[in-house]
Design an enzyme around this catalytic site. Structure first.
Site, PDB file in Angstrom:
ATOM      1  N   ASP A 185       0.858  -1.179   0.000  1.00 22.73           N
ATOM      2  CA  ASP A 185       0.000   0.000   0.000  1.00 22.73           C
ATOM      3  C   ASP A 185       0.896   1.232   0.000  1.00 22.73           C
ATOM      4  O   ASP A 185       2.061   1.166   0.416  1.00 22.73           O
ATOM      5  CB  ASP A 185      -0.909   0.014   1.233  1.00 22.73           C
ATOM      6  CG  ASP A 185      -2.214   0.768   0.984  1.00 22.73           C
ATOM      7  OD1 ASP A 185      -2.141   1.970   0.642  1.00 22.73           O
ATOM      8  OD2 ASP A 185      -3.291   0.163   1.103  1.00 22.73           O
ATOM      9  N   TYR A 189     -16.832   4.818 -10.676  1.00 23.70           N
ATOM     10  CA  TYR A 189     -16.301   3.720  -9.863  1.00 23.70           C
ATOM     11  C   TYR A 189     -16.840   2.381 -10.367  1.00 23.70           C
ATOM     12  O   TYR A 189     -16.083   1.420 -10.534  1.00 23.70           O
ATOM     13  CB  TYR A 189     -16.687   3.951  -8.405  1.00 23.70           C
ATOM     14  CG  TYR A 189     -16.389   2.784  -7.485  1.00 23.70           C
ATOM     15  CD1 TYR A 189     -15.084   2.473  -7.129  1.00 23.70           C
ATOM     16  CD2 TYR A 189     -17.419   2.008  -6.958  1.00 23.70           C
ATOM     17  CE1 TYR A 189     -14.812   1.404  -6.272  1.00 23.70           C
ATOM     18  CE2 TYR A 189     -17.150   0.950  -6.104  1.00 23.70           C
ATOM     19  CZ  TYR A 189     -15.851   0.650  -5.769  1.00 23.70           C
ATOM     20  OH  TYR A 189     -15.575  -0.405  -4.933  1.00 23.70           O
ATOM     21  N   GLY A 244      -6.807   0.495  -4.972  1.00 18.36           N
ATOM     22  CA  GLY A 244      -7.548   1.415  -5.829  1.00 18.36           C
ATOM     23  C   GLY A 244      -8.475   2.297  -5.026  1.00 18.36           C
ATOM     24  O   GLY A 244      -8.642   2.124  -3.821  1.00 18.36           O
ATOM     25  N   SER A 289     -17.149  -5.081  -7.456  1.00 20.95           N
ATOM     26  CA  SER A 289     -18.124  -4.436  -6.580  1.00 20.95           C
ATOM     27  C   SER A 289     -19.528  -4.616  -7.109  1.00 20.95           C
ATOM     28  O   SER A 289     -19.752  -4.784  -8.320  1.00 20.95           O
ATOM     29  CB  SER A 289     -17.815  -2.935  -6.490  1.00 20.95           C
ATOM     30  OG  SER A 289     -18.858  -2.221  -5.855  1.00 20.95           O
ATOM     31  N   ASN A 290     -20.499  -4.531  -6.196  1.00 20.14           N
ATOM     32  CA  ASN A 290     -21.904  -4.513  -6.605  1.00 20.14           C
ATOM     33  C   ASN A 290     -22.196  -3.337  -7.517  1.00 20.14           C
ATOM     34  O   ASN A 290     -23.165  -3.352  -8.279  1.00 20.14           O
ATOM     35  CB  ASN A 290     -22.811  -4.497  -5.374  1.00 20.14           C
ATOM     36  CG  ASN A 290     -22.726  -3.218  -4.570  1.00 20.14           C
ATOM     37  OD1 ASN A 290     -23.512  -2.291  -4.747  1.00 20.14           O
ATOM     38  ND2 ASN A 290     -21.783  -3.155  -3.647  1.00 20.14           N
ATOM     39  N   LYS A 308     -14.904  -0.970 -12.044  1.00 18.31           N
ATOM     40  CA  LYS A 308     -15.015  -2.350 -11.590  1.00 18.31           C
ATOM     41  C   LYS A 308     -15.414  -3.279 -12.737  1.00 18.31           C
ATOM     42  O   LYS A 308     -14.943  -4.420 -12.826  1.00 18.31           O
ATOM     43  CB  LYS A 308     -15.997  -2.447 -10.425  1.00 18.31           C
ATOM     44  CG  LYS A 308     -15.500  -1.759  -9.163  1.00 18.31           C
ATOM     45  CD  LYS A 308     -14.150  -2.321  -8.707  1.00 18.31           C
ATOM     46  CE  LYS A 308     -13.662  -1.725  -7.412  1.00 18.31           C
ATOM     47  NZ  LYS A 308     -12.387  -2.314  -6.961  1.00 18.31           N
ATOM     48  N   ARG A 315     -29.463  -0.543   4.213  1.00 17.34           N
ATOM     49  CA  ARG A 315     -28.893  -1.185   3.025  1.00 17.34           C
ATOM     50  C   ARG A 315     -27.931  -2.308   3.412  1.00 17.34           C
ATOM     51  O   ARG A 315     -27.776  -3.290   2.684  1.00 17.34           O
ATOM     52  CB  ARG A 315     -28.189  -0.122   2.183  1.00 17.34           C
ATOM     53  CG  ARG A 315     -27.489  -0.637   0.937  1.00 17.34           C
ATOM     54  CD  ARG A 315     -27.019   0.529   0.072  1.00 17.34           C
ATOM     55  NE  ARG A 315     -25.935   0.153  -0.792  1.00 17.34           N
ATOM     56  CZ  ARG A 315     -26.053  -0.538  -1.919  1.00 17.34           C
ATOM     57  NH1 ARG A 315     -27.256  -0.912  -2.309  1.00 17.34           N
ATOM     58  NH2 ARG A 315     -25.001  -0.831  -2.648  1.00 17.34           N
ATOM     59  N   SER A 333     -11.783   3.325  -3.511  1.00 16.36           N
ATOM     60  CA  SER A 333     -12.894   2.470  -3.103  1.00 16.36           C
ATOM     61  C   SER A 333     -14.239   3.182  -3.127  1.00 16.36           C
ATOM     62  O   SER A 333     -15.242   2.601  -2.694  1.00 16.36           O
ATOM     63  CB  SER A 333     -12.634   1.922  -1.688  1.00 16.36           C
ATOM     64  OG  SER A 333     -12.511   2.982  -0.762  1.00 16.36           O
ATOM     65  N   SER A 376     -20.654  -5.117   0.715  1.00 16.09           N
ATOM     66  CA  SER A 376     -20.091  -4.126   1.637  1.00 16.09           C
ATOM     67  C   SER A 376     -19.435  -4.881   2.786  1.00 16.09           C
ATOM     68  O   SER A 376     -20.137  -5.558   3.541  1.00 16.09           O
ATOM     69  CB  SER A 376     -21.191  -3.214   2.193  1.00 16.09           C
ATOM     70  OG  SER A 376     -21.979  -2.662   1.161  1.00 16.09           O
TER      71      SER A 376
END
Length: 272
Positions: A34, A142, A75, A113-114, A146, A182, A77, A171
């Protein structure tokens, strides 16, 4: 027997920090990359701390030396400018995959990601949940990044024979409470996250595979069939937090899988 060395990019982020202790095991060394400062290795902790960027070919080439498997979490997020998203999330992933291929790494796990399918409608959810290989319907820059990461993973599998698994993560936080209502749909518990990554690391010859990364939540909208085919078994359910969230307001964009990302401005930091 030689230790297994697993490189984790973006290891100082939320998911990387949660996975660091959970993916530790005898016979495994975690190489943690990182740009952000990371906690030094504790006594007896088998980690190697690396400072570097996923956009730096030389740094990535060095980080991939002697690595058996790669978990790419690095990356941005959340939503960001198109320029930053293109540079770090898309170009950065190509740099990572290129370095992995040249280093002979055969197992790569990509954090999707969703939000790559965020504009799929909740009321069109089939029985059992949206399939993990649903075609992209991104909700943000974003989300576009993905979808591009998934496509790059497919390319590197087909061109070079690498086993590549792209996880459409819902998540992943300590609890779904930070997400509000959510979270009862999208939560991937940290323990389930570790179970999922372990399944991805150990499944024999998965080829290229898209899977959902969520817990077996009562309210989930995502199929777990694909992840379970790799050996994943969820043991957690966000519903245990439902009572604590019953009076919280529902976010905007509830008609879509991407929730509030579907209504927030493009190119600006979005809510969870």
């Amino acid at each position: 027997m030689a230790d297994q060395r697993v490189l984790i990019t973006g290891s100082a982020g939320i998911v990387g920090t949660l996975m660091r202790p959970r993916l530790a095991k005898a016979g495994r060394v975690l190489r943690l990359l990182d740009l952000a400062e990371q906690t030094p290795a504790a006594d007896g902790e088998a980690v190697e701390i690396v400072t570097g960027s996923v956009t730096d070919p030389d740094a990535m080439a060095k980080a991939c030396e002697g690595v058996d498997a790669l978990i790419h979490l690095g990356g941005h997020s959340r939503e960001n400018s198109w320029e930053a998203t293109l540079d770090v999330n898309i170009n950065g992933t190509q740099v990572v995959l290129d370095a992995a291929q040249k280093a002979g790494i055969q197992r790569v796990i990509l954090a999707s990601s969703n939000h790559s399918v965020g504009f799929r409608r909740v009321d069109e959810t089939p029985e059992g949940g949206h399939p993990a290989d649903s075609s992209p319907r991104p909700d943000t820059y974003y989300g576009v990044s993905k979808a591009a990461i998934e496509a790059l993973g497919s390319l590197y599998h087909d061109r070079f024979g690498m086993d590549v698994i792209a996880i459409r993560i819902g998540s992943c936080f300590e609890s779904p409470l930070v997400l509000g209502p959510r979270g009862l749909v999208t939560w991937l518990s940290p323990d389930d996250g570790a179970r999922l990554f372990e399944a991805c690391l150990s499944a024999p010859s998965p080829g290229y595979k898209l899977i959902w990364g969520v817990s077996d939540n009562t309210r989930r909208l995502y199929s777990l069939t694909e992840a379970e085919s790799l050996g994943y078994k969820s043991l957690d359910n966000a519903e245990v937090y439902a009572e604590q969230l019953k009076d919280k307001p529902l976010p905007s964009g509830g008609e879509w899988l991407g929730g509030p990302f579907c209504t927030a401005p493009l190119g600006h930091f979005n809510p969870i």
